[in-house]
Design a protein around this motif. Structure first.
Motif, PDB file in Angstrom:
ATOM      1  N   VAL A  62     -40.316  -8.124  -9.171  1.00 25.48           N
ATOM      2  CA  VAL A  62     -39.482  -9.227  -9.637  1.00 25.48           C
ATOM      3  C   VAL A  62     -40.351 -10.458  -9.870  1.00 25.48           C
ATOM      4  O   VAL A  62     -41.172 -10.824  -9.020  1.00 25.48           O
ATOM      5  CB  VAL A  62     -38.394  -9.562  -8.601  1.00 25.48           C
ATOM      6  CG1 VAL A  62     -37.603 -10.790  -9.044  1.00 25.48           C
ATOM      7  CG2 VAL A  62     -37.461  -8.374  -8.406  1.00 25.48           C
ATOM      8  N   THR A 107     -35.495 -14.236 -14.908  1.00 25.73           N
ATOM      9  CA  THR A 107     -35.833 -13.234 -13.898  1.00 25.73           C
ATOM     10  C   THR A 107     -36.177 -11.936 -14.608  1.00 25.73           C
ATOM     11  O   THR A 107     -35.398 -11.443 -15.422  1.00 25.73           O
ATOM     12  CB  THR A 107     -34.651 -13.000 -12.945  1.00 25.73           C
ATOM     13  OG1 THR A 107     -34.212 -14.243 -12.430  1.00 25.73           O
ATOM     14  CG2 THR A 107     -35.051 -12.092 -11.800  1.00 25.73           C
ATOM     15  N   GLY A 148     -36.975  -7.834 -15.086  1.00 24.54           N
ATOM     16  CA  GLY A 148     -36.290  -6.641 -14.620  1.00 24.54           C
ATOM     17  C   GLY A 148     -35.018  -6.413 -15.401  1.00 24.54           C
ATOM     18  O   GLY A 148     -34.405  -7.345 -15.901  1.00 24.54           O
ATOM     19  N   SER A 194     -31.390  -2.859 -12.700  1.00 27.87           N
ATOM     20  CA  SER A 194     -32.227  -2.730 -11.513  1.00 27.87           C
ATOM     21  C   SER A 194     -32.375  -4.034 -10.748  1.00 27.87           C
ATOM     22  O   SER A 194     -32.949  -4.042  -9.677  1.00 27.87           O
ATOM     23  CB  SER A 194     -33.617  -2.220 -11.903  1.00 27.87           C
ATOM     24  OG  SER A 194     -34.261  -3.152 -12.751  1.00 27.87           O
ATOM     25  N   VAL A 195     -31.864  -5.137 -11.297  1.00 22.87           N
ATOM     26  CA  VAL A 195     -32.009  -6.441 -10.658  1.00 22.87           C
ATOM     27  C   VAL A 195     -30.667  -7.156 -10.653  1.00 22.87           C
ATOM     28  O   VAL A 195     -29.996  -7.232 -11.675  1.00 22.87           O
ATOM     29  CB  VAL A 195     -33.054  -7.311 -11.394  1.00 22.87           C
ATOM     30  CG1 VAL A 195     -33.065  -8.723 -10.824  1.00 22.87           C
ATOM     31  CG2 VAL A 195     -34.434  -6.692 -11.274  1.00 22.87           C
ATOM     32  N   SER A 196     -30.304  -7.702  -9.492  1.00 22.24           N
ATOM     33  CA  SER A 196     -29.091  -8.502  -9.356  1.00 22.24           C
ATOM     34  C   SER A 196     -29.481  -9.845  -8.751  1.00 22.24           C
ATOM     35  O   SER A 196     -30.137  -9.888  -7.716  1.00 22.24           O
ATOM     36  CB  SER A 196     -28.081  -7.787  -8.463  1.00 22.24           C
ATOM     37  OG  SER A 196     -26.941  -8.594  -8.252  1.00 22.24           O
ATOM     38  N   VAL A 197     -29.096 -10.913  -9.436  1.00 18.07           N
ATOM     39  CA  VAL A 197     -29.508 -12.247  -8.995  1.00 18.07           C
ATOM     40  C   VAL A 197     -28.330 -12.953  -8.343  1.00 18.07           C
ATOM     41  O   VAL A 197     -27.256 -13.046  -8.935  1.00 18.07           O
ATOM     42  CB  VAL A 197     -30.034 -13.072 -10.182  1.00 18.07           C
ATOM     43  CG1 VAL A 197     -30.570 -14.411  -9.686  1.00 18.07           C
ATOM     44  CG2 VAL A 197     -31.131 -12.306 -10.920  1.00 18.07           C
ATOM     45  N   LYS A 254     -29.999 -13.111 -16.866  1.00 15.39           N
ATOM     46  CA  LYS A 254     -30.615 -13.364 -15.555  1.00 15.39           C
ATOM     47  C   LYS A 254     -31.462 -14.632 -15.608  1.00 15.39           C
ATOM     48  O   LYS A 254     -32.602 -14.669 -15.130  1.00 15.39           O
ATOM     49  CB  LYS A 254     -31.437 -12.160 -15.107  1.00 15.39           C
ATOM     50  CG  LYS A 254     -30.597 -10.884 -14.996  1.00 15.39           C
ATOM     51  CD  LYS A 254     -31.336  -9.756 -14.292  1.00 15.39           C
ATOM     52  CE  LYS A 254     -32.666  -9.425 -14.922  1.00 15.39           C
ATOM     53  NZ  LYS A 254     -32.514  -8.991 -16.321  1.00 15.39           N
ATOM     54  N   VAL A 299     -32.649 -12.472  -4.851  1.00 21.37           N
ATOM     55  CA  VAL A 299     -32.579 -11.357  -5.794  1.00 21.37           C
ATOM     56  C   VAL A 299     -32.520 -10.033  -5.061  1.00 21.37           C
ATOM     57  O   VAL A 299     -33.260  -9.809  -4.094  1.00 21.37           O
ATOM     58  CB  VAL A 299     -33.814 -11.368  -6.729  1.00 21.37           C
ATOM     59  CG1 VAL A 299     -33.775 -10.180  -7.697  1.00 21.37           C
ATOM     60  CG2 VAL A 299     -33.896 -12.679  -7.506  1.00 21.37           C
ATOM     61  N   TRP A 300     -31.662  -9.168  -5.526  1.00 19.63           N
ATOM     62  CA  TRP A 300     -31.683  -7.779  -5.076  1.00 19.63           C
ATOM     63  C   TRP A 300     -32.295  -6.947  -6.191  1.00 19.63           C
ATOM     64  O   TRP A 300     -31.893  -7.041  -7.347  1.00 19.63           O
ATOM     65  CB  TRP A 300     -30.282  -7.270  -4.771  1.00 19.63           C
ATOM     66  CG  TRP A 300     -30.294  -5.835  -4.354  1.00 19.63           C
ATOM     67  CD1 TRP A 300     -30.408  -5.331  -3.101  1.00 19.63           C
ATOM     68  CD2 TRP A 300     -30.234  -4.686  -5.234  1.00 19.63           C
ATOM     69  NE1 TRP A 300     -30.414  -3.953  -3.135  1.00 19.63           N
ATOM     70  CE2 TRP A 300     -30.307  -3.526  -4.430  1.00 19.63           C
ATOM     71  CE3 TRP A 300     -30.126  -4.538  -6.613  1.00 19.63           C
ATOM     72  CZ2 TRP A 300     -30.271  -2.255  -4.962  1.00 19.63           C
ATOM     73  CZ3 TRP A 300     -30.080  -3.257  -7.153  1.00 19.63           C
ATOM     74  CH2 TRP A 300     -30.155  -2.134  -6.323  1.00 19.63           C
ATOM     75  N   SER A 301     -33.273  -6.122  -5.850  1.00 15.67           N
ATOM     76  CA  SER A 301     -33.875  -5.260  -6.861  1.00 15.67           C
ATOM     77  C   SER A 301     -33.944  -3.825  -6.372  1.00 15.67           C
ATOM     78  O   SER A 301     -34.138  -3.579  -5.172  1.00 15.67           O
ATOM     79  CB  SER A 301     -35.287  -5.755  -7.226  1.00 15.67           C
ATOM     80  OG  SER A 301     -36.123  -5.745  -6.092  1.00 15.67           O
TER      81      SER A 301
END
Length: 122
Positions: free
Chosen positions: A2, A24, A26, A30-33, A78, A101-103
């Motif tokens: 990330v 951000t 990704g 695959s990425v949650s902000v 993002k 961030v969750w990735s």
């Protein structure tokens, strides 16, 4: 991996405007902000929180920028933005974005961008 990448800094005259962006990396799959923030650090001073926005869109501002700066986000991209109006010389600083961030593969983490210089001339 990330990464947060800021853009939009530069030189402005007092009373002018600048718009900062922070993207951000990704894919959206695959990425949650979550919460996203803008900080700034002027020479010889501590880093301070300028503005924050939650995943639900709630915002918070430092007293020094209320009514002049607006934080917003585009979740599809993002990206978090900072619209800075009525700039003052005291707004001169390096501006950093940060995000919760969750990735995929890494889980949850807190990340910082490398910063972008904003200089306001009087």
């Amino acid at each position: 991996q990330v990464q947060l990448v800021e853009s939009g800094g530069g030189l402005a005259q007092a009373g002018g405007s600048l718009r900062l962006s922070c993207a951000t990396s990704g894919s959206i799959f695959s990425v949650s902000v979550n919460d996203m923030n803008w900080y700034r650090q002027a020479p010889g001073k501590q880093r301070e929180l300028v503005a924050a926005i939650t995943s639900g869109g709630s915002t918070n501002y430092a007293d020094s920028v209320k009514g002049r700066f607006t934080i917003s986000r585009d979740d599809a991209k993002k990206t978090v933005y900072l619209q800075m109006n009525s700039l003052k010389p005291e707004d001169t600083a390096v501006y950093y974005c940060s995000a919760d961030v969750w990735s995929l593969g890494r889980g949850r983490g807190y990340y910082w961008g490398h910063g972008t210089q904003v200089t306001v001339s009087s």
